[in-house]
Motif scaffolding. Structure first.
Motif, PDB file in Angstrom:
ATOM      1  N   ILE A 413      -2.646  11.077 -10.643  1.00 32.52           N
ATOM      2  CA  ILE A 413      -2.790  10.368 -10.198  1.00 32.52           C
ATOM      3  C   ILE A 413      -3.467   9.486 -11.646  1.00 32.52           C
ATOM      4  N   ALA A 414      -2.783   8.390 -12.544  1.00 28.47           N
ATOM      5  CA  ALA A 414      -3.494   8.855 -13.810  1.00 28.47           C
ATOM      6  C   ALA A 414      -2.820   6.952 -14.098  1.00 28.47           C
ATOM      7  N   VAL A 415      -3.280   5.809 -13.467  1.00 31.94           N
ATOM      8  CA  VAL A 415      -2.669   4.628 -13.661  1.00 31.94           C
ATOM      9  C   VAL A 415      -4.095   3.907 -14.319  1.00 31.94           C
ATOM     10  N   ALA A 416      -3.762   2.987 -14.458  1.00 30.88           N
ATOM     11  CA  ALA A 416      -4.546   1.850 -14.963  1.00 30.88           C
ATOM     12  C   ALA A 416      -6.139   1.512 -14.037  1.00 30.88           C
ATOM     13  N   GLY A 417      -5.408   1.318 -13.050  1.00 35.50           N
ATOM     14  CA  GLY A 417      -6.767   1.163 -11.999  1.00 35.50           C
ATOM     15  C   GLY A 417      -7.590   2.238 -12.194  1.00 35.50           C
ATOM     16  N   SER A 418      -7.209   3.595 -11.809  1.00 35.88           N
ATOM     17  CA  SER A 418      -8.110   5.097 -11.714  1.00 35.88           C
ATOM     18  C   SER A 418      -8.836   5.619 -12.723  1.00 35.88           C
ATOM     19  N   LEU A 470       9.952  -0.538   0.502  1.00 34.45           N
ATOM     20  CA  LEU A 470       8.872  -0.304   0.274  1.00 34.45           C
ATOM     21  C   LEU A 470       8.589  -0.700  -1.497  1.00 34.45           C
ATOM     22  N   TRP A 471       9.564  -0.654  -1.871  1.00 33.60           N
ATOM     23  CA  TRP A 471       9.405  -0.796  -3.817  1.00 33.60           C
ATOM     24  C   TRP A 471       9.308  -2.585  -3.749  1.00 33.60           C
ATOM     25  N   HIS A 472       9.621  -3.088  -2.717  1.00 37.51           N
ATOM     26  CA  HIS A 472       8.905  -5.302  -2.728  1.00 37.51           C
ATOM     27  C   HIS A 472       7.537  -5.111  -2.227  1.00 37.51           C
ATOM     28  N   ALA A 473       6.966  -3.804  -1.293  1.00 37.33           N
ATOM     29  CA  ALA A 473       5.969  -3.892  -1.609  1.00 37.33           C
ATOM     30  C   ALA A 473       5.276  -3.212  -2.868  1.00 37.33           C
ATOM     31  N   VAL A 474       4.408  -4.603  -3.868  1.00 38.03           N
ATOM     32  CA  VAL A 474       4.070  -4.572  -4.653  1.00 38.03           C
ATOM     33  C   VAL A 474       2.462  -4.333  -4.911  1.00 38.03           C
ATOM     34  N   PRO A 475       2.245  -3.476  -5.567  1.00 32.24           N
ATOM     35  CA  PRO A 475       0.580  -3.031  -6.079  1.00 32.24           C
ATOM     36  C   PRO A 475       0.029  -3.888  -6.705  1.00 32.24           C
ATOM     37  N   SER A 476      -1.248  -4.123  -6.598  1.00 31.35           N
ATOM     38  CA  SER A 476      -1.705  -4.949  -7.536  1.00 31.35           C
ATOM     39  C   SER A 476      -2.370  -3.962  -8.826  1.00 31.35           C
ATOM     40  N   TYR A 477      -2.092  -4.964  -9.698  1.00 33.88           N
ATOM     41  CA  TYR A 477      -2.718  -4.853 -10.961  1.00 33.88           C
ATOM     42  C   TYR A 477      -4.568  -5.141 -11.225  1.00 33.88           C
ATOM     43  N   PRO A 478      -5.523  -4.255 -11.848  1.00 31.27           N
ATOM     44  CA  PRO A 478      -5.525  -2.864 -11.640  1.00 31.27           C
ATOM     45  C   PRO A 478      -6.008  -2.100 -10.891  1.00 31.27           C
ATOM     46  N   THR A 479      -5.452  -1.568  -9.509  1.00 35.12           N
ATOM     47  CA  THR A 479      -5.401  -0.820  -8.533  1.00 35.12           C
ATOM     48  C   THR A 479      -5.124   0.562  -8.652  1.00 35.12           C
ATOM     49  N   ILE A 480      -6.289   1.253  -7.698  1.00 33.44           N
ATOM     50  CA  ILE A 480      -5.634   2.567  -7.623  1.00 33.44           C
ATOM     51  C   ILE A 480      -4.372   3.224  -6.528  1.00 33.44           C
ATOM     52  N   SER A 481      -4.029   1.580  -6.423  1.00 34.93           N
ATOM     53  CA  SER A 481      -2.806   1.307  -5.629  1.00 34.93           C
ATOM     54  C   SER A 481      -1.573   1.574  -6.272  1.00 34.93           C
ATOM     55  N   GLU A 482      -1.462   1.442  -7.958  1.00 33.91           N
ATOM     56  CA  GLU A 482      -0.314   1.592  -8.528  1.00 33.91           C
ATOM     57  C   GLU A 482      -0.106   3.305  -8.510  1.00 33.91           C
ATOM     58  N   VAL A 483      -0.971   4.276  -7.726  1.00 34.67           N
ATOM     59  CA  VAL A 483      -0.268   5.260  -7.305  1.00 34.67           C
ATOM     60  C   VAL A 483       1.806   4.980  -6.609  1.00 34.67           C
ATOM     61  N   TRP A 484       1.130   4.176  -6.063  1.00 33.78           N
ATOM     62  CA  TRP A 484       2.454   3.839  -5.184  1.00 33.78           C
ATOM     63  C   TRP A 484       3.809   3.529  -6.122  1.00 33.78           C
ATOM     64  N   LEU A 485       3.462   3.125  -7.079  1.00 36.98           N
ATOM     65  CA  LEU A 485       4.834   2.640  -8.204  1.00 36.98           C
ATOM     66  C   LEU A 485       4.953   3.567  -8.175  1.00 36.98           C
ATOM     67  N   ARG A 486       4.089   4.718  -9.053  1.00 34.70           N
ATOM     68  CA  ARG A 486       4.151   5.643  -9.464  1.00 34.70           C
ATOM     69  C   ARG A 486       5.428   6.521  -8.704  1.00 34.70           C
TER      70      ARG A 486
END
Ligand code: FAD
Ligand code: NAD
Length: 493
Positions: A413-418, A470-486
């Motif tokens: 997990i290495a996203v802006a949110g984390s 699921l691709w259309h379930a866009v995680p909010s920026y900047p949250t740890i949920s962005e890991v879904w996109l990755r």
């Protein structure tokens, strides 16, 4: 009060078989833990008037007094402190030590001081009846309750008996352990002081959560883990939690087993198979639990005492004629977690009421209103260590065993949110995919504060949401949920 509810007194036992009273009611629920309370509530709300909960200890059960609530209360203050220390600016404001007594006091307040009067009030306010005493089955639809003063009441259920008697800790076959006074989960979660040196036998959920709590409250802690750390989870999760514990000064011993135990001069000694001797002031044994069924009178209905109660999708106990005996919660051996016991309780309470109306006969289809499908396919669980482990559904190994066309995507997990969440944030996430169906069948997140990420994965697993949707379930920026996109990108989207 139970006596005001107009129970039909059908006979006194002195008229039939001895002393005591016999009463006919709609439903008898054995065990007033979180599961039993919810079964009773749903059955009553479904239209059954006389629903009786039998409890022989504290109403509210293990979770309220010796499990979820106190253990999480022991963990939360030092988790907040660790989080602050990872944030320059906030860290500078942490100038004192942990106030251990305040943590213990807050823990006790979460157990209501081991007093169940507020839960009793809830039971009575919900229109249910409480009978205090120990329940045993006595043949079809009959439950004999023996009160502390020896008084015996036989409850005869018009519609159903539901067993929600929970589970109890097991003691492993270690030489001498039976004669060595030691902590189980109850003693650990209700401790009134922190031992200087704590040995923990078992690197499962209880062992690791309590190792984290007591280390951060000042104890020197050694965990003896048997063959694996968090063995029921993805192996990487156990590795990361063990690494973090070691960094905090906990010794985690894996691959060496406890051979014998002894206590002398106030010290407990554990000798491992390798010959190594560990010495501490207290020993916590946390090596698993078993369904509480040894003294329930199961033999009177043709079932084997001591075994888990095997249930169908609606919670009906298999191996017993008719639709009158049900079970829910830890006693079934399935998903021994409070939220899953309550989920099963809702299905069982509802189906008992429906069947009393002549509805919902026969097998219940997967994911239908009276089915407990998630118990076997989508169990969410959070381990409140630091890093937390949050998982749902199948691990890679379980999916392979189930014959799923498995593909695994995993990454750090290495996203802006984390990175904003904590300096030096480290974490790991993995999805277990059923490639043939294009859906997620399991997910694991490891990292600080990943618990709140879990429900998104639970929805994906239960909803069998196709990956391209699921691709259309866009995680909010900047949250740890962005890991879904990755993760979805790693899956090829
Ligand atoms: C240390 C620890 C921490 C935990 N943390 C979590 C967590 O964070 N999250 C989570 O989801 N789960 C957690 N769990 C698991 C959770 O506590 C259990 O899954 C949950 O309590 C089970 O509820 P239950 O109602 O099935 O059983 P119980 O809570 O055990 O209730 C059963 C009740 O039945 C009564 N009873 C038993 N036999 C009889 C009888 N013959 N007559 C009358 N009464 C009887 C008992 O006294 C008890 O009150 C934890 C467990 C432990 C040990
Ligand atoms: N946060 C939570 O959700 C939470 C927290 C605590 C407990 N619980 C529930 O309570 C249940 C019981 O927890 P638990 O930790 O007692 O059981 P567990 O099954 O999670 O772990 C027991 C561990 O002890 C190990 N073990 C067994 N025998 C051993 C031996 N002789 N020596 C060393 N290790 C040995 C096992 O390999 C296993 O890793 C869990 O299954 C869980 O459902 C949940």
């Amino acid at each position: 009060m139970p006596g005001d509810r107009g129970w039909g007194i059908v006979a006194t036992m002195s008229e039939s078989s001895g002393t005591g009273t016999e009463r006919e009611v709609d439903v008898v629920v054995v065990g007033g833990g979180s599961t039993g309370e919810n079964v009773a509530d749903r059955a009553h709300r479904g239209g059954l008037a006389d629903v009786v909960v039998v409890e022989n200890e504290l109403v509210g059960g293990e979770c309220s007094y010796w499990a979820c609530m106190p253990s999480k209360a022991l963990l939360r203050p030092t988790a907040a402190l660790a989080a602050a220390r990872r944030l320059p600016g906030a860290a500078a404001a942490v100038t004192g030590e942990v106030d251990v007594q305040a943590v213990l006091d807050r823990r006790t307040s979460f157990t209501s001081g081991y007093d169940d009067s507020s839960q009793v009030e809830w039971v009575e306010g919900a229109g249910l009846s409480l009978v205090r005493g120990t329940a045993r089955l006595d043949g079809e639809r009959r439950v004999v309750v023996t009160a502390e003063d020896g008084q015996v009441t036989t409850l005869v259920a018009r519609h159903a008996v539901v067993v929600a008697s929970g589970s109890e800790p097991t003691t492993p076959p270690v030489d001498g352990l039976g004669d060595v006074p030691h902590w189980g989960s109850r003693e650990a979660t209700s401790a009134t002081e922190v031992p200087r040196r704590l040995l923990v036998l078992g690197a499962g959920v209880v062992g690791l959560e309590m190792a984290t709590a007591f280390r951060r409250l000042g104890a020197e802690v050694t965990v003896v883990g048997g063959s694996a750390v968090l063995g029921a989870f993805e192996p990487r999760a156990g590795e990361l939690v063990a690494d973090a514990l070691r960094e905090e000064g906990v010794e985690v011993v894996v691959g060496d087993r406890a051979a014998s135990a002894a206590r002398d001069d106030g010290e407990v000694r554990l000798t491992l198979s390798s010959g190594r001797e560990l010495v501490a002031d207290e020993l916590l044994v946390a090596t698993g639990r078993r369904p509480r069924t040894t003294d329930l009178g199961l033999e009177t209905v043709g079932l084997e005492p001591g075994a888990a109660l095997d249930i169908d999708a609606s919670g009906r106990v298999r191996g017993v004629e008719g639709t009158w005996l049900y079970a829910a919660g830890d006693v079934t051996g399935l998903a021994p977690l409070t939220h899953m016991g309550k989920y099963a309780a809702r299905a069982v309470g509802d189906v008992v009421a429906a069947r009393a109306r002549g509805e919902a006969q026969g097998e219940q289809a997967p994911w239908s209103p009276y089915a407990t499908t998630a118990l076997r396919q989508a169990v969410p669980q959070v381990v409140f260590t630091d890093p937390e482990v949050a998982s749902v559904g199948l691990t890679e190994e379980q999916a392979r065993e189930a014959g799923v066309d498995v593909r695994v995507v995993a990454l750090d997990i290495a996203v802006a949110g984390s990175s904003l969440h904590a300096d030096g944030y480290t974490g790991w996430a993995c999805l277990v995919l059923d490639d043939a169906r294009g859906v997620v069948v399991g997910a694991t997140f490891v990292g600080q504060d990943v618990a709140e990420l879990l429900h998104s994965a639970t929805v994906a697993v239960v909803g069998e949401v196709p990956l391209d949707r699921l691709w259309h379930a866009v995680p909010s920026y900047p949250t740890i949920s962005e890991v879904w996109l990755r993760l979805l990108e790693a899956a090829g989207l």
